[in-house]
Design an enzyme around this catalytic site. Structure first.
Site, PDB file in Angstrom:
ATOM      1  N   GLY A 154       2.247  -2.552  -4.088  1.00 31.45           N
ATOM      2  CA  GLY A 154       1.475  -2.236  -3.836  1.00 31.45           C
ATOM      3  C   GLY A 154       1.022  -2.380  -2.135  1.00 31.45           C
ATOM      4  O   GLY A 154       2.686  -2.522  -1.983  1.00 31.45           O
ATOM      5  N   ARG A 155       0.480  -1.916  -2.144  1.00 33.96           N
ATOM      6  CA  ARG A 155       0.352  -2.511  -0.220  1.00 33.96           C
ATOM      7  C   ARG A 155       0.526  -4.180  -0.532  1.00 33.96           C
ATOM      8  O   ARG A 155       1.501  -4.329   1.004  1.00 33.96           O
ATOM      9  CB  ARG A 155      -1.176  -2.235  -0.341  1.00 33.96           C
ATOM     10  CG  ARG A 155      -1.164  -0.826   0.027  1.00 33.96           C
ATOM     11  CD  ARG A 155      -3.103  -0.709   0.463  1.00 33.96           C
ATOM     12  NE  ARG A 155      -3.803  -0.868  -0.505  1.00 33.96           N
ATOM     13  CZ  ARG A 155      -4.632  -0.162  -0.663  1.00 33.96           C
ATOM     14  NH1 ARG A 155      -4.937   1.031  -1.392  1.00 33.96           N
ATOM     15  NH2 ARG A 155      -5.721  -0.123  -2.522  1.00 33.96           N
ATOM     16  N   ILE A 156      -0.160  -4.884  -0.673  1.00 29.63           N
ATOM     17  CA  ILE A 156       0.169  -6.175  -0.515  1.00 29.63           C
ATOM     18  C   ILE A 156       1.282  -6.339  -0.712  1.00 29.63           C
ATOM     19  O   ILE A 156       2.052  -7.543  -0.138  1.00 29.63           O
ATOM     20  CB  ILE A 156      -1.557  -6.599  -1.157  1.00 29.63           C
ATOM     21  CG1 ILE A 156      -2.784  -6.817  -0.635  1.00 29.63           C
ATOM     22  CG2 ILE A 156      -0.751  -8.699  -1.034  1.00 29.63           C
ATOM     23  CD1 ILE A 156      -3.565  -7.354  -1.161  1.00 29.63           C
ATOM     24  N   THR A 235      -1.374 -14.444  -5.810  1.00 31.26           N
ATOM     25  CA  THR A 235      -2.825 -13.974  -5.045  1.00 31.26           C
ATOM     26  C   THR A 235      -3.630 -12.702  -5.479  1.00 31.26           C
ATOM     27  O   THR A 235      -4.535 -12.571  -4.285  1.00 31.26           O
ATOM     28  CB  THR A 235      -2.192 -13.333  -3.561  1.00 31.26           C
ATOM     29  OG1 THR A 235      -1.949 -12.824  -3.808  1.00 31.26           O
ATOM     30  CG2 THR A 235      -1.700 -14.839  -2.487  1.00 31.26           C
ATOM     31  N   ARG A 237      -6.087 -12.232  -8.777  1.00 25.07           N
ATOM     32  CA  ARG A 237      -6.970 -12.299  -9.194  1.00 25.07           C
ATOM     33  C   ARG A 237      -6.767 -13.439 -10.113  1.00 25.07           C
ATOM     34  O   ARG A 237      -6.186 -12.978 -11.159  1.00 25.07           O
ATOM     35  CB  ARG A 237      -8.281 -11.407 -10.102  1.00 25.07           C
ATOM     36  CG  ARG A 237      -8.297 -10.643  -8.912  1.00 25.07           C
ATOM     37  CD  ARG A 237      -9.493 -10.741  -7.950  1.00 25.07           C
ATOM     38  NE  ARG A 237     -10.232 -10.309  -7.467  1.00 25.07           N
ATOM     39  CZ  ARG A 237      -9.987  -9.921  -6.399  1.00 25.07           C
ATOM     40  NH1 ARG A 237      -9.109 -10.608  -5.328  1.00 25.07           N
ATOM     41  NH2 ARG A 237     -10.907  -8.553  -4.918  1.00 25.07           N
ATOM     42  N   GLU A 266     -13.973 -19.022 -10.067  1.00 19.93           N
ATOM     43  CA  GLU A 266     -13.976 -19.758  -8.429  1.00 19.93           C
ATOM     44  C   GLU A 266     -15.792 -20.472  -8.228  1.00 19.93           C
ATOM     45  O   GLU A 266     -15.967 -19.549  -8.487  1.00 19.93           O
ATOM     46  CB  GLU A 266     -13.377 -18.377  -7.551  1.00 19.93           C
ATOM     47  CG  GLU A 266     -12.563 -18.149  -7.887  1.00 19.93           C
ATOM     48  CD  GLU A 266     -11.634 -17.367  -6.819  1.00 19.93           C
ATOM     49  OE1 GLU A 266     -12.365 -16.481  -5.575  1.00 19.93           O
ATOM     50  OE2 GLU A 266      -9.932 -17.092  -6.871  1.00 19.93           O
ATOM     51  N   HIS A 285      -9.571 -19.407  -2.124  1.00 19.80           N
ATOM     52  CA  HIS A 285      -8.986 -17.492  -1.491  1.00 19.80           C
ATOM     53  C   HIS A 285      -9.652 -17.624  -0.211  1.00 19.80           C
ATOM     54  O   HIS A 285     -10.019 -16.696  -0.160  1.00 19.80           O
ATOM     55  CB  HIS A 285     -10.616 -17.574  -2.157  1.00 19.80           C
ATOM     56  CG  HIS A 285     -10.886 -15.730  -3.108  1.00 19.80           C
ATOM     57  ND1 HIS A 285     -10.923 -15.288  -4.433  1.00 19.80           N
ATOM     58  CD2 HIS A 285      -9.788 -14.193  -2.391  1.00 19.80           C
ATOM     59  CE1 HIS A 285     -10.437 -13.797  -4.085  1.00 19.80           C
ATOM     60  NE2 HIS A 285      -9.748 -13.495  -3.453  1.00 19.80           N
ATOM     61  N   ILE A 286      -8.576 -17.377   0.737  1.00 19.55           N
ATOM     62  CA  ILE A 286      -8.287 -17.504   1.815  1.00 19.55           C
ATOM     63  C   ILE A 286      -7.254 -16.565   1.907  1.00 19.55           C
ATOM     64  O   ILE A 286      -6.908 -15.741   3.287  1.00 19.55           O
ATOM     65  CB  ILE A 286      -8.289 -18.583   2.570  1.00 19.55           C
ATOM     66  CG1 ILE A 286      -6.627 -18.915   2.322  1.00 19.55           C
ATOM     67  CG2 ILE A 286      -8.816 -19.681   2.388  1.00 19.55           C
ATOM     68  CD1 ILE A 286      -5.936 -19.731   3.316  1.00 19.55           C
ATOM     69  N   GLY A 287      -6.904 -15.187   1.409  1.00 22.16           N
ATOM     70  CA  GLY A 287      -6.306 -14.614   1.677  1.00 22.16           C
ATOM     71  C   GLY A 287      -6.339 -13.185   2.595  1.00 22.16           C
ATOM     72  O   GLY A 287      -5.132 -13.613   3.607  1.00 22.16           O
TER      73      GLY A 287
HETATM   74  N1  LIG Z   1      -6.226 -13.627  -2.624  1.00 19.32           N
HETATM   75  C1  LIG Z   1      -7.008 -12.382  -1.535  1.00 19.32           C
HETATM   76  O1  LIG Z   1      -7.406 -12.592  -0.888  1.00 19.32           O
HETATM   77  C2  LIG Z   1      -6.511 -11.194  -2.258  1.00 19.32           C
HETATM   78  C3  LIG Z   1      -6.642 -10.583  -3.188  1.00 19.32           C
HETATM   79  N2  LIG Z   1      -6.354  -9.184  -3.149  1.00 19.32           N
HETATM   80  C4  LIG Z   1      -5.900  -8.702  -4.728  1.00 19.32           C
HETATM   81  O2  LIG Z   1      -5.058  -8.057  -4.252  1.00 19.32           O
HETATM   82  C5  LIG Z   1      -4.899  -6.485  -5.077  1.00 19.32           C
HETATM   83  C6  LIG Z   1      -4.298  -6.049  -4.918  1.00 19.32           C
HETATM   84  O3  LIG Z   1      -4.658  -4.751  -3.263  1.00 19.32           O
HETATM   85  P1  LIG Z   1      -3.402  -3.772  -3.241  1.00 19.32           P
HETATM   86  O4  LIG Z   1      -2.375  -4.231  -2.340  1.00 19.32           O
HETATM   87  O5  LIG Z   1      -4.514  -3.616  -1.595  1.00 19.32           O
HETATM   88  O6  LIG Z   1      -3.728  -3.418  -4.158  1.00 19.32           O
HETATM   89  P2  LIG Z   1      -2.986  -1.959  -4.248  1.00 19.32           P
HETATM   90  O7  LIG Z   1      -3.376  -0.742  -4.933  1.00 19.32           O
HETATM   91  O8  LIG Z   1      -2.266  -1.548  -3.661  1.00 19.32           O
HETATM   92  O9  LIG Z   1      -2.073  -2.109  -5.377  1.00 19.32           O
HETATM   93  C7  LIG Z   1      -1.597  -2.796  -6.955  1.00 19.32           C
HETATM   94  C8  LIG Z   1      -0.506  -2.596  -7.749  1.00 19.32           C
HETATM   95  O10 LIG Z   1      -0.827  -2.603  -9.188  1.00 19.32           O
HETATM   96  C9  LIG Z   1       0.192  -2.137  -9.970  1.00 19.32           C
HETATM   97  N3  LIG Z   1      -0.357  -2.011 -11.083  1.00 19.32           N
HETATM   98  C10 LIG Z   1      -2.185  -1.524 -11.404  1.00 19.32           C
HETATM   99  N4  LIG Z   1      -1.717  -1.902 -12.583  1.00 19.32           N
HETATM  100  C11 LIG Z   1      -0.958  -2.742 -13.539  1.00 19.32           C
HETATM  101  C12 LIG Z   1       0.007  -2.167 -14.319  1.00 19.32           C
HETATM  102  N5  LIG Z   1      -1.137  -2.468 -15.756  1.00 19.32           N
HETATM  103  N6  LIG Z   1       0.616  -3.390 -14.700  1.00 19.32           N
HETATM  104  C13 LIG Z   1       1.651  -3.053 -13.646  1.00 19.32           C
HETATM  105  N7  LIG Z   1       1.420  -2.953 -11.509  1.00 19.32           N
HETATM  106  C14 LIG Z   1       0.410  -2.247 -11.584  1.00 19.32           C
HETATM  107  C15 LIG Z   1      -0.116  -1.040  -9.106  1.00 19.32           C
HETATM  108  O11 LIG Z   1       0.786   0.281  -9.731  1.00 19.32           O
HETATM  109  P3  LIG Z   1       1.065   0.972 -10.550  1.00 19.32           P
HETATM  110  O12 LIG Z   1      -0.581   1.848 -10.194  1.00 19.32           O
HETATM  111  O13 LIG Z   1       1.603   1.898 -10.699  1.00 19.32           O
HETATM  112  O14 LIG Z   1       1.142   0.371 -12.134  1.00 19.32           O
HETATM  113  C16 LIG Z   1      -0.234  -0.821  -7.397  1.00 19.32           C
HETATM  114  O15 LIG Z   1       1.319  -1.203  -7.275  1.00 19.32           O
HETATM  115  C17 LIG Z   1      -6.236  -6.560  -5.167  1.00 19.32           C
HETATM  116  O16 LIG Z   1      -7.155  -5.672  -6.137  1.00 19.32           O
HETATM  117  C18 LIG Z   1      -6.871  -7.589  -4.932  1.00 19.32           C
HETATM  118  O17 LIG Z   1      -7.459  -8.425  -6.908  1.00 19.32           O
HETATM  119  C19 LIG Z   1      -7.033  -8.741  -2.393  1.00 19.32           C
HETATM  120  C20 LIG Z   1      -6.815  -8.889  -0.725  1.00 19.32           C
HETATM  121  C21 LIG Z   1      -7.099  -9.900  -1.181  1.00 19.32           C
HETATM  122  O1  LIG Z   2      -9.790 -10.733  -3.168  1.00 17.42           O
HETATM  123  C1  LIG Z   2     -10.409 -10.021  -1.762  1.00 17.42           C
HETATM  124  C2  LIG Z   2      -9.849  -8.724  -1.726  1.00 17.42           C
HETATM  125  O2  LIG Z   2      -9.866  -8.415  -0.396  1.00 17.42           O
HETATM  126  O3  LIG Z   2     -10.217  -8.503  -2.589  1.00 17.42           O
END
Ligand SMILES: NC(=O)C1=CN([C@@H]2O[C@H](COP(=O)(O)OP(=O)(O)OC[C@H]3O[C@@H](n4cnc5c(N)ncnc54)[C@H](OP(=O)(O)O)[C@@H]3O)[C@@H](O)[C@H]2O)C=CC1
Ligand SMILES: O=CC(=O)O
Length: 324
Positions: A154-156, A235, A237, A266, A285-287
């Protein structure tokens, strides 16, 4: 309206709240609040700007009877019982996009740290135990031209793919429930099934949200199907990975190493065997933890609270059914 901000946030975001007439009570001591303490703080609160990942479950939501809006300073919202929030007509917002680059940086950092064993003997330098240059020690794996498998592109995930492509011309493969055509175009990402993601990747980086479907998806069975030379980066969950199975897979040499920014629970216990493994790098957890990103997250959350205050739709709403 009463507003509570559950931890310290950048001044820029407090200024936004003030500018729009919200005089927030802030947990200025930055104390960790248990759920009971948070419930206590939120007894007569209308709007909550919530920092961190403490459970905002049914009990919490039903106990805070005045809540009219929750702005999360995170993109993940797996810690919120959205069904109950929606039933109680409490809009909930998150912070998508603004943290993607910073979080992808941490995934990249972990990928490089583990592949080059960067921190496995850093403590020896600090403790004066590093004796000599060793030609055949600390040999890592180069990332150049290798295959990066992204679970949840997705975005990240896309930000990481761009960096990996630009820096190391890595081949990008990915598994989602649906195809990401933008990523296929931008970084030549190839959509594969879950089995192929496991068996073809040199590095697997997790970027899915946590859900019933993704919980413990990386377990004994998955590790056995990965390359013995593969590196797992998480990074996303902690609960996407079955931690006990990961420890076993690393001990048995079923995979080569792991880089973790998240864990379950955590904070990770200091007695967790992962912390003693030279092929594992664990971060707290410093993403999204940069000055720029945390400021943007907090300001975005503050703007969402302003919208809720004015009974306007929150811009980054995650339970839009609440407005139906
Ligand atoms: N370590 C840190 O500090 C941080 C951690 N995070 C974590 O990163 C996660 C992702 O963030 P972000 O990229 O913005 O989210 P997005 O919603 O943009 O991306 C999530 C991706 O996961 C896919 N996905 C969802 N369900 C499934 C599944 N069952 N099987 C396979 N793929 C799946 C989605 O595609 P599709 O729907 O097509 O399946 C999508 O491409 C957050 O939810 C958070 O938990 C975020 C920020 C900081
Ligand atoms: O883990 C961090 C988040 O923004 O989600």
């Amino acid at each position: 309206m009463k507003v509570f901000v559950s931890r310290n946030i950048p001044t820029a975001a407090i200024d936004v709240l003030k500018e729009y007439g919200l005089d927030a009570h802030i947990n200025v001591d930055n104390k960790h609040l248990t759920q009971d303490q948070l419930i206590q703080e939120c007894q007569d609160v209308d709007l909550l700007l919530n920092v961190g990942h403490a459970d905002l479950d049914k009990h919490f939501l039903e106990s805070c009877k005045h809540l009219k809006g929750i702005a999360l300073a995170s993109v993940g919202y797996d810690h919120v019982d959205l069904q109950t929030a929606t039933a109680l007509r409490i809009p909930v917002s998150n912070t998508p996009g603004v943290l993607s680059g910073a979080t992808a940086d941490v995934a990249f950092l972990l990928m490089l740290a583990v592949s080059r064993k960067a921190f496995s003997r850093a403590h020896e330098v600090r403790e004066g135990k590093w004796k000599d240059f060793e030609f055949m020690q600390d040999l890592g794996i180069e990332l150049n031209g290798k295959t990066l498998g992204i679970y949840g592109l997705g975005r990240i995930g896309l930000e990481l793919a761009k960096k990996a492509k630009a820096a190391y011309n890595m081949n990008i493969i990915y598994y989602n429930r649906s195809r990401n055509l933008e990523a296929e175009k931008l970084v030549d990402a190839r959509y594969v099934n879950f089995d192929d993601l496991l068996s073809q990747s040199d590095v697997i980086s997790l970027h899915t949200n946590l859900s019933a479907e993704t919980q413990y998806r990386f377990n004994k069975d998955a590790f056995r199907r990965m390359k013995k030379s593969a590196i797992l980066i998480n990074t996303a969950r902690g609960k996407v990975v079955h931690e006990k199975d990961l420890i076993e897979a690393l001990q048995l040499g079923e995979i080569w190493g792991a880089g973790l920014d998240v864990s379950n629970p955590e904070p990770m216990s200091p007695s967790n065997p992962l912390l003693d493994m030279p092929n594992v790098c664990v971060l707290p957890h410093i993403g999204s933890a940069t000055i720029e990103t945390r400021t943007q997250m907090a300001v975005m959350a503050a703007n969402n609270l302003i919208a809720a205050k004015n009974s306007n739709p929150m811009m980054q709403i995650v339970n839009k059914e609440v407005y139906l």
